[in-house]
Scaffold this motif. Structure first.
Motif, mmCIF file in Angstrom:
data_model
loop_
_atom_site.group_PDB
_atom_site.id
_atom_site.type_symbol
_atom_site.label_atom_id
_atom_site.label_comp_id
_atom_site.label_asym_id
_atom_site.label_seq_id
_atom_site.Cartn_x
_atom_site.Cartn_y
_atom_site.Cartn_z
ATOM 1 N N GLN A 33 18.715 -22.995 43.526
ATOM 2 C CA GLN A 33 19.634 -24.104 42.960
ATOM 3 C C GLN A 33 19.196 -25.465 43.462
ATOM 4 O O GLN A 33 19.117 -26.450 42.740
ATOM 5 C CB GLN A 33 20.992 -23.888 43.028
ATOM 6 C CG GLN A 33 21.891 -25.055 42.486
ATOM 7 C CD GLN A 33 21.865 -24.895 40.868
ATOM 8 O OE1 GLN A 33 22.503 -23.773 40.508
ATOM 9 N NE2 GLN A 33 21.762 -25.942 40.321
ATOM 10 N N ARG A 34 19.297 -25.692 44.804
ATOM 11 C CA ARG A 34 18.889 -26.680 45.468
ATOM 12 C C ARG A 34 17.575 -27.087 45.146
ATOM 13 O O ARG A 34 17.070 -28.324 45.029
ATOM 14 C CB ARG A 34 19.112 -26.584 47.063
ATOM 15 C CG ARG A 34 20.703 -26.567 47.689
ATOM 16 C CD ARG A 34 20.914 -26.871 48.968
ATOM 17 N NE ARG A 34 20.249 -25.599 49.607
ATOM 18 C CZ ARG A 34 20.961 -24.752 50.007
ATOM 19 N NH1 ARG A 34 21.904 -24.393 49.587
ATOM 20 N NH2 ARG A 34 20.307 -23.670 50.734
ATOM 21 N N ASN A 43 17.448 -27.998 41.551
ATOM 22 C CA ASN A 43 18.208 -29.434 41.055
ATOM 23 C C ASN A 43 18.484 -29.343 39.313
ATOM 24 O O ASN A 43 18.514 -30.792 38.994
ATOM 25 C CB ASN A 43 17.615 -30.849 41.736
ATOM 26 C CG ASN A 43 18.797 -31.813 41.748
ATOM 27 O OD1 ASN A 43 19.870 -31.608 41.725
ATOM 28 N ND2 ASN A 43 18.222 -32.914 41.463
ATOM 29 N N SER A 69 20.640 -29.958 36.349
ATOM 30 C CA SER A 69 22.020 -30.807 36.233
ATOM 31 C C SER A 69 22.991 -30.199 35.260
ATOM 32 O O SER A 69 24.002 -30.222 35.263
ATOM 33 C CB SER A 69 21.666 -32.024 35.745
ATOM 34 O OG SER A 69 20.967 -32.111 34.416
#
Length: 303
Positions: free
Chosen positions: A232-233, A236, A238
């Motif tokens: 997820q990091r 990224n 949204s």
């Protein structure tokens, strides 16, 4: 009866009834928070807990940013706790029974093709640079989740003995620990076969489990959660959460968009209740549109 002792009895009862470790942990976290809240507010005995206290706790959770879904899950755990106490004649009434569930906006996240390709490209790049098991495992987790729609717990417990590459099926323990058959495509079977060869060469001894940690032991709920948090990091995104369940939603989304019948989707997703399947069909499927086009009352009327 002291609330902390009643809570301990409830957890022991769940363990005795062979509740899964995941659900036991969920009870400890979600119900444990309510018990701690009550004790902090001098509600020491179960008989002292009233409906107003349950509502107060849920408002407290709401103030901390809990979503409607999380609030409803906590309410469900509290109800189960007091139902147990009522069955054991420890309390006369369930104070949570009159608390209404919160209305939830139905929005189910799915991945776009672009997002799927980005995640796969990330792991392909790692594989080329590092040739590590970590990179190959991440790639295969995505491919397997996306190609089968199986659940996180099912993939953690998946063994090589459950994989039948000849008949293109895998066998999983679904909800309620029921043994279920999931179909494989030839493309996914080929990927799993190649991955099996890699694992056999990478580790001194091939594990019973398809997906393992770096030390060749079975993955846990925590290890797979950390893997997807890391992804997820890196990605990224949204508008969508990177999680095993989002892959399951995406699998179902593609089935519904293809025009597959609700009955067939239910079987593929292994939903116990057709109502769950219909939520997906109502949002994504073209089946309702086709039925309306075919049977609409205006069809045979000149206007």
């Amino acid at each position: 009866m002291l609330l902390k002792f009643a809570y301990q009895e409830f957890i022991e009862d769940r363990i005795f009834k062979n509740t899964t470790k995941v659900n036991i942990q969920n009870y400890k976290v979600l119900l444990g928070g309510f018990v701690d809240y009550c004790i902090e507010n001098n509600l020491l005995n179960v008989e002292e807990v009233k409906t107003i206290h349950v509502k107060s706790y849920l408002r407290h959770c709401q103030g901390k940013g809990n979503s409607a879904n999380t609030i409803n899950t906590k309410l469900q755990r509290i109800r189960a706790f007091f139902n147990f106490l009522k069955e054991e004649s420890i309390v006369k009434e369930n104070p949570a029974s009159k608390v209404r569930r919160q209305q939830v906006d139905i929005k189910i996240d799915v991945f776009s093709d672009e997002q799927i390709n980005q995640m796969l490209a990330y792991y392909r790049g790692l594989r080329r640079r590092e040739k590590s098991y970590f990179a190959y495992r991440g790639y295969m987790l995505i491919v397997t989740f996306l190609g089968t729609g199986i659940r996180r717990t099912e993939i953690i417990n998946l063994k090589w003995s459950d994989v039948d590459l000849e008949n293109l099926t895998i066998s999983v323990y679904g909800k309620r620990r029921k043994r279920e058959i999931v179909f494989l495509t030839e493309k996914l079977a080929k990927e799993l076969s190649t991955y099996n060869i890699f694992c056999s060469r990478h580790f001194p001894k091939l594990s019973d489990y398809v997906f393992v940690k770096r030390d060749n032991t079975q993955m846990t709920q925590n290890s797979i959660m950390l893997l997807f948090q890391n992804l997820q990091r890196k990605m990224n995104f949204s508008d969508v959460r990177v999680s095993p369940h989002t892959f399951r939603h995406t699998f179902c989304h593609r089935l519904a968009m293809s025009g597959m019948s609700a009955f067939a989707i239910q079987k593929m997703m292994r939903h116990e209740n057709i109502a769950v399947t219909m939520r997906y069909v109502a949002m994504w499927g073209n089946e309702l549109k086709e039925q309306n086009d075919k049977y609409n009352p205006l069809n045979n009327i000149d206007i």
